[in-house]
Design an enzyme around this catalytic site. Structure first.
Site, PDB file in Angstrom:
ATOM      1  N   VAL A  15       0.830  -1.209   0.000  1.00 13.27           N
ATOM      2  CA  VAL A  15       0.000   0.000   0.000  1.00 13.27           C
ATOM      3  C   VAL A  15       0.865   1.261   0.000  1.00 13.27           C
ATOM      4  O   VAL A  15       0.640   2.180  -0.805  1.00 13.27           O
ATOM      5  CB  VAL A  15      -0.972   0.001   1.212  1.00 13.27           C
ATOM      6  CG1 VAL A  15      -1.880   1.222   1.145  1.00 13.27           C
ATOM      7  CG2 VAL A  15      -1.804  -1.270   1.245  1.00 13.27           C
ATOM      8  N   LYS A 107      -6.834  -1.826  10.042  1.00 10.90           N
ATOM      9  CA  LYS A 107      -8.067  -2.225  10.748  1.00 10.90           C
ATOM     10  C   LYS A 107      -7.772  -2.888  12.087  1.00 10.90           C
ATOM     11  O   LYS A 107      -8.531  -2.730  13.050  1.00 10.90           O
ATOM     12  CB  LYS A 107      -8.924  -3.160   9.888  1.00 10.90           C
ATOM     13  CG  LYS A 107      -8.219  -4.424   9.413  1.00 10.90           C
ATOM     14  CD  LYS A 107      -8.161  -4.486   7.920  1.00 10.90           C
ATOM     15  CE  LYS A 107      -7.073  -5.401   7.439  1.00 10.90           C
ATOM     16  NZ  LYS A 107      -6.812  -5.263   6.018  1.00 10.90           N
ATOM     17  N   GLU A 131     -10.290   5.431   5.838  1.00 12.85           N
ATOM     18  CA  GLU A 131     -11.163   4.859   4.805  1.00 12.85           C
ATOM     19  C   GLU A 131     -10.679   3.496   4.320  1.00 12.85           C
ATOM     20  O   GLU A 131     -11.468   2.577   4.082  1.00 12.85           O
ATOM     21  CB  GLU A 131     -11.249   5.839   3.622  1.00 12.85           C
ATOM     22  CG  GLU A 131     -12.227   5.452   2.560  1.00 12.85           C
ATOM     23  CD  GLU A 131     -13.661   5.369   3.070  1.00 12.85           C
ATOM     24  OE1 GLU A 131     -14.113   4.250   3.316  1.00 12.85           O
ATOM     25  OE2 GLU A 131     -14.307   6.404   3.229  1.00 12.85           O
ATOM     26  N   GLY A 136     -11.216  -1.842   1.688  1.00 13.06           N
ATOM     27  CA  GLY A 136     -10.208  -1.291   0.756  1.00 13.06           C
ATOM     28  C   GLY A 136     -10.628  -0.019   0.067  1.00 13.06           C
ATOM     29  O   GLY A 136     -10.760   1.032   0.686  1.00 13.06           O
ATOM     30  N   ILE A 138     -13.479   0.841  -1.315  1.00  7.13           N
ATOM     31  CA  ILE A 138     -14.896   1.261  -1.265  1.00  7.13           C
ATOM     32  C   ILE A 138     -15.051   2.387  -0.236  1.00  7.13           C
ATOM     33  O   ILE A 138     -14.668   2.211   0.918  1.00  7.13           O
ATOM     34  CB  ILE A 138     -15.813   0.078  -0.854  1.00  7.13           C
ATOM     35  CG1 ILE A 138     -15.651  -1.085  -1.828  1.00  7.13           C
ATOM     36  CG2 ILE A 138     -17.261   0.524  -0.777  1.00  7.13           C
ATOM     37  CD1 ILE A 138     -16.426  -2.340  -1.420  1.00  7.13           C
ATOM     38  N   GLU A 192      -2.806 -15.818   2.121  1.00  3.74           N
ATOM     39  CA  GLU A 192      -1.514 -15.819   2.818  1.00  3.74           C
ATOM     40  C   GLU A 192      -1.043 -17.264   3.018  1.00  3.74           C
ATOM     41  O   GLU A 192      -1.858 -18.191   2.999  1.00  3.74           O
ATOM     42  CB  GLU A 192      -1.680 -15.190   4.206  1.00  3.74           C
ATOM     43  CG  GLU A 192      -2.227 -13.784   4.213  1.00  3.74           C
ATOM     44  CD  GLU A 192      -1.172 -12.735   3.880  1.00  3.74           C
ATOM     45  OE1 GLU A 192       0.022 -13.046   3.981  1.00  3.74           O
ATOM     46  OE2 GLU A 192      -1.564 -11.626   3.496  1.00  3.74           O
ATOM     47  N   ASP A 203     -10.292 -11.287  10.093  1.00  5.51           N
ATOM     48  CA  ASP A 203     -10.141 -10.054   9.315  1.00  5.51           C
ATOM     49  C   ASP A 203     -11.518  -9.386   9.111  1.00  5.51           C
ATOM     50  O   ASP A 203     -11.675  -8.171   9.295  1.00  5.51           O
ATOM     51  CB  ASP A 203      -9.492 -10.398   7.963  1.00  5.51           C
ATOM     52  CG  ASP A 203      -9.392  -9.200   7.049  1.00  5.51           C
ATOM     53  OD1 ASP A 203      -8.573  -8.305   7.339  1.00  5.51           O
ATOM     54  OD2 ASP A 203     -10.141  -9.140   6.060  1.00  5.51           O
ATOM     55  N   LYS A 207     -13.004  -5.530  10.612  1.00  5.35           N
ATOM     56  CA  LYS A 207     -13.662  -4.507   9.791  1.00  5.35           C
ATOM     57  C   LYS A 207     -15.093  -4.290  10.276  1.00  5.35           C
ATOM     58  O   LYS A 207     -15.567  -3.156  10.359  1.00  5.35           O
ATOM     59  CB  LYS A 207     -13.643  -4.934   8.319  1.00  5.35           C
ATOM     60  CG  LYS A 207     -12.220  -5.012   7.760  1.00  5.35           C
ATOM     61  CD  LYS A 207     -12.201  -5.733   6.429  1.00  5.35           C
ATOM     62  CE  LYS A 207     -10.800  -5.909   5.894  1.00  5.35           C
ATOM     63  NZ  LYS A 207     -10.730  -6.845   4.782  1.00  5.35           N
ATOM     64  N   GLY A 304      -5.575  -4.655  -2.447  1.00  5.68           N
ATOM     65  CA  GLY A 304      -4.641  -4.421  -3.547  1.00  5.68           C
ATOM     66  C   GLY A 304      -4.041  -3.028  -3.423  1.00  5.68           C
ATOM     67  O   GLY A 304      -4.675  -2.118  -2.869  1.00  5.68           O
TER      68      GLY A 304
HETATM   69  N1  NAP Z   1      -2.428  -4.923   1.062  1.00  9.42           N
HETATM   70  C1  NAP Z   1      -3.714  -4.592   0.957  1.00  9.42           C
HETATM   71  O1  NAP Z   1      -4.377  -4.865  -0.033  1.00  9.42           O
HETATM   72  C2  NAP Z   1      -4.379  -3.834   2.090  1.00  9.42           C
HETATM   73  C3  NAP Z   1      -5.732  -3.470   1.965  1.00  9.42           C
HETATM   74  C4  NAP Z   1      -6.345  -2.729   2.973  1.00  9.42           C
HETATM   75  C5  NAP Z   1      -5.621  -2.418   4.096  1.00  9.42           C
HETATM   76  N2  NAP Z   1      -4.322  -2.817   4.223  1.00  9.42           N
HETATM   77  C6  NAP Z   1      -3.589  -2.430   5.437  1.00  9.42           C
HETATM   78  O2  NAP Z   1      -2.518  -1.576   5.065  1.00  9.42           O
HETATM   79  C7  NAP Z   1      -1.431  -1.757   5.964  1.00  9.42           C
HETATM   80  C8  NAP Z   1      -0.172  -2.084   5.154  1.00  9.42           C
HETATM   81  O3  NAP Z   1      -0.381  -3.270   4.417  1.00  9.42           O
HETATM   82  P1  NAP Z   1       0.616  -3.761   3.263  1.00  9.42           P
HETATM   83  O4  NAP Z   1      -0.083  -4.873   2.578  1.00  9.42           O
HETATM   84  O5  NAP Z   1       1.104  -2.612   2.472  1.00  9.42           O
HETATM   85  O6  NAP Z   1       1.800  -4.355   4.158  1.00  9.42           O
HETATM   86  P2  NAP Z   1       3.280  -4.740   3.675  1.00  9.42           P
HETATM   87  O7  NAP Z   1       3.355  -4.897   2.204  1.00  9.42           O
HETATM   88  O8  NAP Z   1       3.718  -5.872   4.542  1.00  9.42           O
HETATM   89  O9  NAP Z   1       4.147  -3.440   4.064  1.00  9.42           O
HETATM   90  C9  NAP Z   1       4.458  -3.108   5.383  1.00  9.42           C
HETATM   91  C10 NAP Z   1       5.509  -2.025   5.358  1.00  9.42           C
HETATM   92  O10 NAP Z   1       5.763  -1.626   6.711  1.00  9.42           O
HETATM   93  C11 NAP Z   1       7.168  -1.530   6.885  1.00  9.42           C
HETATM   94  N3  NAP Z   1       7.453  -1.788   8.293  1.00  9.42           N
HETATM   95  C12 NAP Z   1       7.219  -2.913   9.012  1.00  9.42           C
HETATM   96  N4  NAP Z   1       7.646  -2.741  10.291  1.00  9.42           N
HETATM   97  C13 NAP Z   1       8.154  -1.479  10.347  1.00  9.42           C
HETATM   98  C14 NAP Z   1       8.760  -0.724  11.377  1.00  9.42           C
HETATM   99  N5  NAP Z   1       8.903  -1.229  12.608  1.00  9.42           N
HETATM  100  N6  NAP Z   1       9.171   0.524  11.079  1.00  9.42           N
HETATM  101  C15 NAP Z   1       9.007   1.042   9.846  1.00  9.42           C
HETATM  102  N7  NAP Z   1       8.452   0.382   8.824  1.00  9.42           N
HETATM  103  C16 NAP Z   1       8.030  -0.875   9.084  1.00  9.42           C
HETATM  104  C17 NAP Z   1       7.769  -2.571   5.968  1.00  9.42           C
HETATM  105  O11 NAP Z   1       9.112  -2.208   5.697  1.00  9.42           O
HETATM  106  P3  NAP Z   1      10.060  -3.058   4.684  1.00  9.42           P
HETATM  107  O12 NAP Z   1       9.401  -2.917   3.335  1.00  9.42           O
HETATM  108  O13 NAP Z   1      11.359  -2.342   4.730  1.00  9.42           O
HETATM  109  O14 NAP Z   1      10.084  -4.444   5.216  1.00  9.42           O
HETATM  110  C18 NAP Z   1       6.844  -2.451   4.749  1.00  9.42           C
HETATM  111  O15 NAP Z   1       7.315  -1.447   3.884  1.00  9.42           O
HETATM  112  C19 NAP Z   1      -1.875  -2.861   6.933  1.00  9.42           C
HETATM  113  O16 NAP Z   1      -2.422  -2.280   8.087  1.00  9.42           O
HETATM  114  C20 NAP Z   1      -2.958  -3.591   6.168  1.00  9.42           C
HETATM  115  O17 NAP Z   1      -3.898  -4.229   7.007  1.00  9.42           O
HETATM  116  C21 NAP Z   1      -3.695  -3.506   3.232  1.00  9.42           C
END
Ligand code: NAP
Length: 437
Positions: A15, A107, A131, A136, A138, A192, A203, A207, A304
């Protein structure tokens, strides 16, 4: 033109990197819409050397998101790290306490600490926008918080987990088992490596707890949600549902009842002709029923990088457009200090129709015994059908019952009775039927 809005992004994963990319690609359009530039002035992640597919050299790097949250070099702290404790919680709290606006997609954090964080935001007069945390891309939070002012919500329900909906959609379309589709979903990146959190309903529950608070003005109560996942849904259930004019969906449902608020996450049969039954694959949907508006259904991409970034950027743009010194609306629709205690309706008193699938010994009297257990518990049946089981299990029969509206307590008692009668050769399957337009 007003001064540029300086954004600090903590977390540059799926994200975070998408948010940075869209802010760069759409900079001119966002400036026109917001009346000021939005610039990424700071970033933080764990690995500074990792290629994020975007040039972030103009932004100041912080190894520690806490430090970034507190710096005077940002106006908005965007938390995209994830997790309900650790760096995410500490840095969001620090940013709010330092008087920075916060945008988060987290969330899990809001389900656990949302009310406490909202209190800080409201005390400090800053925005806490989230939001992307529910469904996501929506815009359901904005819809419930702003566009539905004055409406009283009776029920909010939805398909809030794309992984589960993807699995159920493919099970129905291809006639294959849960395990086979799950393995394939993992190979394709839709599930996952450890899918428990998604498929067992956690999950969806996170939400749902946020939607419940917005709908009913109650404190978030994520630990009080009745939860069943989809791992025990079989082809026999999906086929029987289809024959009866239903489709199985994992729904999160929050509903006002006489005895309190029901919050439940479980596989649900919805009429095949209903709008929510047409929501396939990874798509999410949220239905909201209110006294003034009636029923509204929003559907779209629930996850996504780009879809989630769209919601995050909408939240940032709202901050860019907000006027300094303006009193912001409360985080969960009502002032956090005025959110009511959540009064839980007991699951036993849930009222609705039920689908019950029983595998029984093929012997005289079984059918009558099942019907008696139902009658003894005042359960009126819409239909009862028995099928022979072919092949090795020829000494068994499947009995499928669909009830008229009854209670959870009555169904559990009847099914316990049937189990004790000793007629079953397999675990009974019970799936709730949800009214849906
Ligand atoms: N993915 C989706 O489709 C989606 C949808 C809705 C909501 N979300 C929410 O959005 C958030 C992020 O999701 P994501 O899928 O983008 O996760 P992700 O791909 O795992 O990215 C997490 C990021 O956080 C960084 N990080 C982890 N620990 C850290 C720390 N202690 N200090 C600084 N940075 C740190 C990681 O760094 P590195 O890259 O250097 O390891 C990585 O860049 C979550 O809360 C998730 O629930 C995600």
């Amino acid at each position: 033109m007003a001064e540029a809005l300086r954004v600090g992004i903590a977390g540059l994963g799926t994200v975070g990197a998408s948010v940075a990319r869209v802010l760069r690609d759409k900079a001119a359009e966002l400036t026109r819409q917001c009346g000021r530039d939005i610039i990424v002035s700071a970033v933080s992640a764990r690995d500074r050397k990792r290629d994020r597919g975007i040039d972030l050299s103009a932004a100041k790097w912080f190894d520690d998101p806490m430090e970034m949250a507190q710096t005077g070099e940002i106006d908005v702290f965007v938390e995209l790290i994830g997790g309900d404790e650790g760096s995410a919680r500490a840095s969001v709290k620090a940013a709010l306490e330092a008087g920075r606006h916060v945008v988060t997609a987290n969330k899990a954090l809001l389900a656990k600490h949302g009310v406490a964080l909202a209190e800080i935001a409201e005390k400090k007069g800053v925005l806490l926008n989230y939001e992307a945390a529910v469904a996501g891309g929506i815009p359901v939070i904005k819809t419930m918080r702003e566009a539905m002012a004055g409406n009283s919500v009776n029920r909010v329900f939805g398909i809030l987990n794309g992984t589960c909906n993807y699995i159920l959609t493919r099970m129905e379309a291809e006639g294959v088992s849960f395990d086979v589709v799950l393995k394939d979903a993992q190979r394709l990146g839709y599930a996952e490596a450890d899918p428990t959190f998604d498929i067992e309903g956690h999950d969806t529950a996170h939400k749902l707890s946020i939607l419940t608070s917005l709908a009913f003005g109650t404190k978030i109560a994520a630990n009080d949600i009745y939860m069943e996942g989809i791992s025990n849904i079989t082809q026999a259930d999906i086929r029987a549902a289809g024959d009866l004019g239903y489709r199985i969906k994992l729904l999160g449902v929050a509903q006002r009842t006489e005895s309190g608020i029901e919050q439940r996450v479980h596989p649900t049969m919805v009429p095949t002709a209903s709008v929510i039954a047409q929501v396939h694959g990874v798509t999410n949907a949220v239905a909201i029923e209110t006294d003034i508006l009636g029923e509204l259904l929003l559907s779209g991409p629930g996850a996504g990088g780009n879809a989630t970034a769209s919601a995050v950027i909408g939240d940032i743009a709202d901050i860019a457009k907000s006027r300094p010194g303006f009193q912001h609306g409360p985080v969960f629709g009502r002032p956090a200090k005025e959110l009511k205690a959540y009064k839980k309706a007991q699951m036993r008193s849930h009222a609705g129709g039920y689908f019950i699938r029983l595998t029984v010994h093929d012997r005289i009297g079984v059918f009558a015994a099942i019907a008696k257990r139902m009658a003894d518990n005042d359960i009126s049946l819409e239909s009862i059908v028995q099928h022979a089981v072919s092949g090795e299990a020829a000494a068994q029969k499947t009995v499928i019952l669909v009830t008229h509206e009854t209670t959870e307590a009555a169904v559990r008692k009847a099914v316990d009775g049937i189990t004790k009668d000793g007629h079953l050769t397999d675990k009974p399957q019970v799936i709730r039927i949800e009214r849906a337009g």
